[in-house]
Design an enzyme around this catalytic site. Sequence first.
Site, PDB file in Angstrom:
ATOM      1  N   GLY A 193      27.079  33.619  20.067  1.00 60.05           N
ATOM      2  CA  GLY A 193      27.687  32.355  19.974  1.00 60.05           C
ATOM      3  C   GLY A 193      26.379  32.220  18.683  1.00 60.05           C
ATOM      4  CB  ALA A 194      23.880  34.730  16.829  1.00 57.82           C
ATOM      5  CB  SER A 225      23.087  20.448  26.472  1.00 55.65           C
ATOM      6  OG  SER A 225      23.033  18.718  25.949  1.00 55.65           O
ATOM      7  CE1 TYR A 262      27.553  20.771  25.021  1.00 54.42           C
ATOM      8  CE2 TYR A 262      26.468  18.516  25.452  1.00 54.42           C
ATOM      9  CZ  TYR A 262      26.647  19.877  25.341  1.00 54.42           C
ATOM     10  OH  TYR A 262      25.321  20.416  24.307  1.00 54.42           O
ATOM     11  CB  ALA A 281      30.169  18.598  34.852  1.00 62.31           C
ATOM     12  CE  LYS A 306      25.928  23.361  26.833  1.00 64.25           C
ATOM     13  NZ  LYS A 306      25.519  24.437  26.090  1.00 64.25           N
ATOM     14  CB  ILE A 339      19.570  20.917  16.942  1.00 66.46           C
ATOM     15  CG1 ILE A 339      19.616  20.297  18.787  1.00 66.46           C
ATOM     16  CG2 ILE A 339      19.033  21.480  16.327  1.00 66.46           C
ATOM     17  CD1 ILE A 339      17.586  20.792  18.724  1.00 66.46           C
TER      18      ILE A 339
HETATM   19  P1  NAP Z   1      27.815  25.403  15.930  1.00 68.12           P
HETATM   20  O1  NAP Z   1      26.845  25.490  15.381  1.00 68.12           O
HETATM   21  O2  NAP Z   1      28.875  24.964  16.707  1.00 68.12           O
HETATM   22  O3  NAP Z   1      27.604  27.170  17.010  1.00 68.12           O
HETATM   23  C1  NAP Z   1      28.393  27.875  18.418  1.00 68.12           C
HETATM   24  C2  NAP Z   1      28.640  28.899  17.740  1.00 68.12           C
HETATM   25  O4  NAP Z   1      29.324  29.844  18.782  1.00 68.12           O
HETATM   26  C3  NAP Z   1      29.961  29.010  16.690  1.00 68.12           C
HETATM   27  O5  NAP Z   1      30.005  30.216  15.918  1.00 68.12           O
HETATM   28  C4  NAP Z   1      31.220  28.628  17.162  1.00 68.12           C
HETATM   29  O6  NAP Z   1      32.329  29.686  17.152  1.00 68.12           O
HETATM   30  C5  NAP Z   1      30.364  30.294  18.443  1.00 68.12           C
HETATM   31  N1  NAP Z   1      31.855  29.748  19.566  1.00 68.12           N
HETATM   32  C6  NAP Z   1      32.386  28.804  20.236  1.00 68.12           C
HETATM   33  N2  NAP Z   1      33.439  29.025  21.225  1.00 68.12           N
HETATM   34  C7  NAP Z   1      32.710  30.717  21.438  1.00 68.12           C
HETATM   35  C8  NAP Z   1      32.935  31.604  22.532  1.00 68.12           C
HETATM   36  N3  NAP Z   1      34.200  31.556  23.076  1.00 68.12           N
HETATM   37  N4  NAP Z   1      32.542  32.894  22.131  1.00 68.12           N
HETATM   38  C9  NAP Z   1      31.658  33.297  21.257  1.00 68.12           C
HETATM   39  N5  NAP Z   1      31.179  32.703  20.947  1.00 68.12           N
HETATM   40  C10 NAP Z   1      31.914  31.313  20.652  1.00 68.12           C
HETATM   41  O7  NAP Z   1      27.118  24.720  18.161  1.00 68.12           O
HETATM   42  P2  NAP Z   1      25.157  24.636  17.539  1.00 68.12           P
HETATM   43  O8  NAP Z   1      24.788  22.983  17.713  1.00 68.12           O
HETATM   44  O9  NAP Z   1      24.379  25.308  16.944  1.00 68.12           O
HETATM   45  O10 NAP Z   1      25.414  24.695  19.026  1.00 68.12           O
HETATM   46  C11 NAP Z   1      24.732  25.861  19.938  1.00 68.12           C
HETATM   47  C12 NAP Z   1      24.345  25.536  21.816  1.00 68.12           C
HETATM   48  O11 NAP Z   1      22.853  24.506  21.524  1.00 68.12           O
HETATM   49  C13 NAP Z   1      25.294  25.120  22.181  1.00 68.12           C
HETATM   50  O12 NAP Z   1      25.485  25.975  23.581  1.00 68.12           O
HETATM   51  C14 NAP Z   1      24.853  23.805  21.988  1.00 68.12           C
HETATM   52  O13 NAP Z   1      26.414  23.296  23.053  1.00 68.12           O
HETATM   53  C15 NAP Z   1      23.714  23.814  22.590  1.00 68.12           C
HETATM   54  N6  NAP Z   1      23.673  22.645  21.816  1.00 68.12           N
HETATM   55  C16 NAP Z   1      23.182  21.475  20.592  1.00 68.12           C
HETATM   56  C17 NAP Z   1      22.630  20.034  20.596  1.00 68.12           C
HETATM   57  C18 NAP Z   1      22.713  20.019  18.821  1.00 68.12           C
HETATM   58  O14 NAP Z   1      22.858  18.945  19.233  1.00 68.12           O
HETATM   59  N7  NAP Z   1      23.370  20.449  18.197  1.00 68.12           N
HETATM   60  C19 NAP Z   1      21.958  20.072  21.722  1.00 68.12           C
HETATM   61  C20 NAP Z   1      21.892  20.368  23.019  1.00 68.12           C
HETATM   62  C21 NAP Z   1      22.991  21.487  22.993  1.00 68.12           C
HETATM   63  P3  NAP Z   1      33.120  28.254  15.982  1.00 68.12           P
HETATM   64  O15 NAP Z   1      32.984  27.910  14.850  1.00 68.12           O
HETATM   65  O16 NAP Z   1      34.530  29.336  16.344  1.00 68.12           O
HETATM   66  O17 NAP Z   1      33.480  27.837  17.853  1.00 68.12           O
END
Ligand code: NAP
Length: 251
Positions: free
Chosen positions: A15-16, A143, A157, A159, A161, A190
């Site tokens: 997911g990078a 999370s 979600y 569950a 995490k 974030i």
């Molecule tokens: P993001 O901007 O949505 O980035 C996640 C990336 O993962 C996206 O490029 C997404 O692609 C990709 N992805 C989704 N499904 C996938 C799959 N099946 N296989 C491979 N890649 C896939 O999310 P983020 O906010 O950076 O969050 C990253 C992580 O941190 C997540 O696990 C999230 O639960 C966790 N987190 C985030 C926050 C926050 O406040 N942002 C807080 C707590 C935890 P698409 O765009 O096509 O879906």
Amino acid sequence: MIIVGLKNKVAIVTGASQGIGKEIALHLAKNGAKVVVADITDKMLEVVNEIKSSGSQGLAVKCDITKMEEVENMVDNTIKKFSRIDILVNNAGIYPFKPFLEITEQDWDRVLNINLKGTFHCVKAVVSKMVSQKYGKIINISSMAGSTVGFPNQAHYSASKAGIVGLTKTLALELAPFGININAIAPGPIDPTGTKTTNNIEVMEQIRKIIPIGRMGQPEDVANLVLYLASDESSFITGQCIVIDGGFTVQ
Ligand code: NAP
């Protein structure tokens, strides 16, 4: 950015393409790691170009982590290009909001398949390489929702995490004899720049006001913690879930 010695270490970040995962990939590369930028979208090419233009090595791999064969292909490509895997960051995840009364079985399966089973796939595919190397660092992005507090409208979600934390603790015990550390990170809110938390400025302002440190977290905050957990400076830490939330959950 904190500085740790990751020269010639090989890292996979899922997911990078954007958000937190992108920042993690760039931080690992700036610290000398060779980074595999994996994502379901094509945008990871831009991240690899950024890594290469800063003088580090990177590899873009398209991978849907819900598909074991694609995850195995990602691992094969990594070994072909870089010969080993030292660091795995399970970051890919989705976080839809829906009241529990409206969550369907399909909603549940989708979130659990990506967030929890996807993490299982990646660990499963990588771990035998780490066992044979007798070295590995696995960092799972959980999370605060689920791991630390309940979060309304995110039952599936939360569950998923919480499941990641259970997996992390159990694998820490099973993998410690093989020189593998596995830890989780539980971010709080974030900043949406580069993430999809919410585009609602008012909501973001309300959240900011109730974070004791007085600001939203930044992707870089998470990336710095990943650097520490990916380095040998943290070699006595395993099976932990470290909350990074500006004090949000201790109130
Ligand atoms: P993001 O901007 O949505 O980035 C996640 C990336 O993962 C996206 O490029 C997404 O692609 C990709 N992805 C989704 N499904 C996938 C799959 N099946 N296989 C491979 N890649 C896939 O999310 P983020 O906010 O950076 O969050 C990253 C992580 O941190 C997540 O696990 C999230 O639960 C966790 N987190 C985030 C926050 C926050 O406040 N942002 C807080 C707590 C935890 P698409 O765009 O096509 O879906």
